[in-house]
Design a protein around this motif. Structure first.
Motif, PDB file in Angstrom:
ATOM      1  N   ALA A  24      40.532  39.365  35.860  1.00  0.00           N
ATOM      2  CA  ALA A  24      41.464  39.801  34.962  1.00  0.00           C
ATOM      3  C   ALA A  24      40.764  41.132  34.042  1.00  0.00           C
ATOM      4  O   ALA A  24      41.389  42.010  33.954  1.00  0.00           O
ATOM      5  N   VAL A  25      39.595  40.862  33.562  1.00  0.00           N
ATOM      6  CA  VAL A  25      38.909  41.791  32.985  1.00  0.00           C
ATOM      7  C   VAL A  25      38.623  43.168  33.725  1.00  0.00           C
ATOM      8  O   VAL A  25      38.845  44.211  33.225  1.00  0.00           O
TER       9      VAL A  25
ATOM     10  N   ALA B 125      40.965  29.332  32.065  1.00  0.00           N
ATOM     11  CA  ALA B 125      40.763  30.691  31.757  1.00  0.00           C
ATOM     12  C   ALA B 125      41.319  31.252  30.652  1.00  0.00           C
ATOM     13  O   ALA B 125      40.769  32.144  29.848  1.00  0.00           O
TER      14      ALA B 125
ATOM     15  N   ILE C 134      40.459  34.525  28.362  1.00  0.00           N
ATOM     16  CA  ILE C 134      41.152  35.775  28.426  1.00  0.00           C
ATOM     17  C   ILE C 134      41.739  36.337  27.108  1.00  0.00           C
ATOM     18  O   ILE C 134      41.476  37.612  26.859  1.00  0.00           O
TER      19      ILE C 134
ATOM     20  N   CYS D 297      44.602  38.378  37.910  1.00  0.00           N
ATOM     21  CA  CYS D 297      43.573  37.432  37.553  1.00  0.00           C
ATOM     22  C   CYS D 297      42.889  36.594  38.830  1.00  0.00           C
ATOM     23  O   CYS D 297      42.243  35.960  38.884  1.00  0.00           O
TER      24      CYS D 297
ATOM     25  N   THR E 183      43.599  28.265  35.951  1.00  0.00           N
ATOM     26  CA  THR E 183      44.073  29.330  35.017  1.00  0.00           C
ATOM     27  C   THR E 183      44.297  28.639  33.535  1.00  0.00           C
ATOM     28  O   THR E 183      44.092  29.452  32.533  1.00  0.00           O
TER      29      THR E 183
ATOM     30  N   VAL F  88      38.767  34.942  34.914  1.00  0.00           N
ATOM     31  CA  VAL F  88      38.599  35.718  33.570  1.00  0.00           C
ATOM     32  C   VAL F  88      37.934  37.133  34.199  1.00  0.00           C
ATOM     33  O   VAL F  88      38.060  38.150  33.853  1.00  0.00           O
TER      34      VAL F  88
ATOM     35  N   HIS G 184      38.809  37.577  25.096  1.00  0.00           N
ATOM     36  CA  HIS G 184      38.280  38.923  25.561  1.00  0.00           C
ATOM     37  C   HIS G 184      39.065  39.780  24.996  1.00  0.00           C
ATOM     38  O   HIS G 184      38.638  41.057  24.436  1.00  0.00           O
TER      39      HIS G 184
END
Ligand SMILES: [Zn+2]
Length: 228
Positions: free
Chosen positions: A184-185, A210, A214, A167, A207, A181, A217
């Motif tokens: 990470a995605v 986020a 996360i 991330c 973090t 975010v 998602h």
């Protein structure tokens, strides 16, 4: 019942018993349980460099609220004064692995003996606080390229856990919740099994911010959350 029907009745009952017994066994054995597990989308949230008081505490709050189990690779020296946080991790069902005692690269990698002592000392702290001997290990400073040291660590009975998504909260000092975010995605892509690298050391407030996004998602994308 007329006498002439009794043999038929006995045969019928015997047939039912046979089907109930062997029929059940056959269907149980034929269930494709393994196939399901292999194709299920899974994400492992992994947190390095903690525990820290505020950040780890807030991350545990979010994980608890979202009913998500995660894996923490802890730094032994950072447990002092925070034993309660480590105990809470274990009590709430998260996995705890060894990251390092000092997290000082020059000391950890000074020699094989130094590396093994760094691991053993951290494991002793975890065992002392939680009552459980850790079996998971993550190299500090991206040690996944250290094949020789990896065999050494595995010979001690540890499973070395790397990652395949990150991330960006460890490298970018000014990482924002948005960038965390997004990274990470993007790095998870469409992998079936995602192991996401995150950090819960002091200063990782972004973090914390986020994390709920996360989780939302990947939950929306059909992933199941797993701990090692
Ligand atoms: Zn680290």
């Amino acid at each position: 019942m007329q006498k002439k029907y009794i043999p038929f009745a006995v045969f019928f009952v015997a047939l039912l018993v046979f089907l109930a017994h062997f029929g059940t066994r056959y269907t149980t054995a034929a269930k494709p349980a393994v196939v399901f597990a292999d194709t299920e989308k899974q994400i492992y949230l992994t947190f390095d460099d903690g525990p820290s008081t505020k950040v780890t505490g807030a991350i545990l709050d979010t994980l608890n609220k979202e009913n998500v189990k995660a894996t923490f690779f802890v730094v032994g020296d950072r447990v002092y004064g925070r034993r309660e946080i480590l105990r809470r991790m274990a009590k709430e069902g998260h996995s705890i692995g060894v990251h390092s005692t000092t997290h000082i690269a020059s000391q950890i990698y000074a020699s094989d003996e130094a590396l093994l002592k760094d691991i053993a000392d951290c494991a002793a702290v975890i065992r002392d606080v939680t009552g459980v001997s850790p079996t998971l290990y993550r190299f500090p400073y991206g040690g996944e390229k250290r094949a020789r040291q990896k065999s050494l660590v595995e010979a001690q009975g540890y499973t070395v856990i790397s990652w395949n998504a990150e991330c960006g909260d460890g490298v970018a000092k000014n990482a924002t919740a948005e960038s965390i975010v997004e990274t990470a995605v993007r790095t998870a892509g469409n992998k079936t099994r995602v192991v996401l690298l995150m950090h819960d050391g002091a200063g990782h407030g972004a973090t914390v911010e986020a994390l709920p996004r996360i989780i939302a998602h990947f939950r929306e994308a059909g992933y199941a959350f797993r701990a090692f």
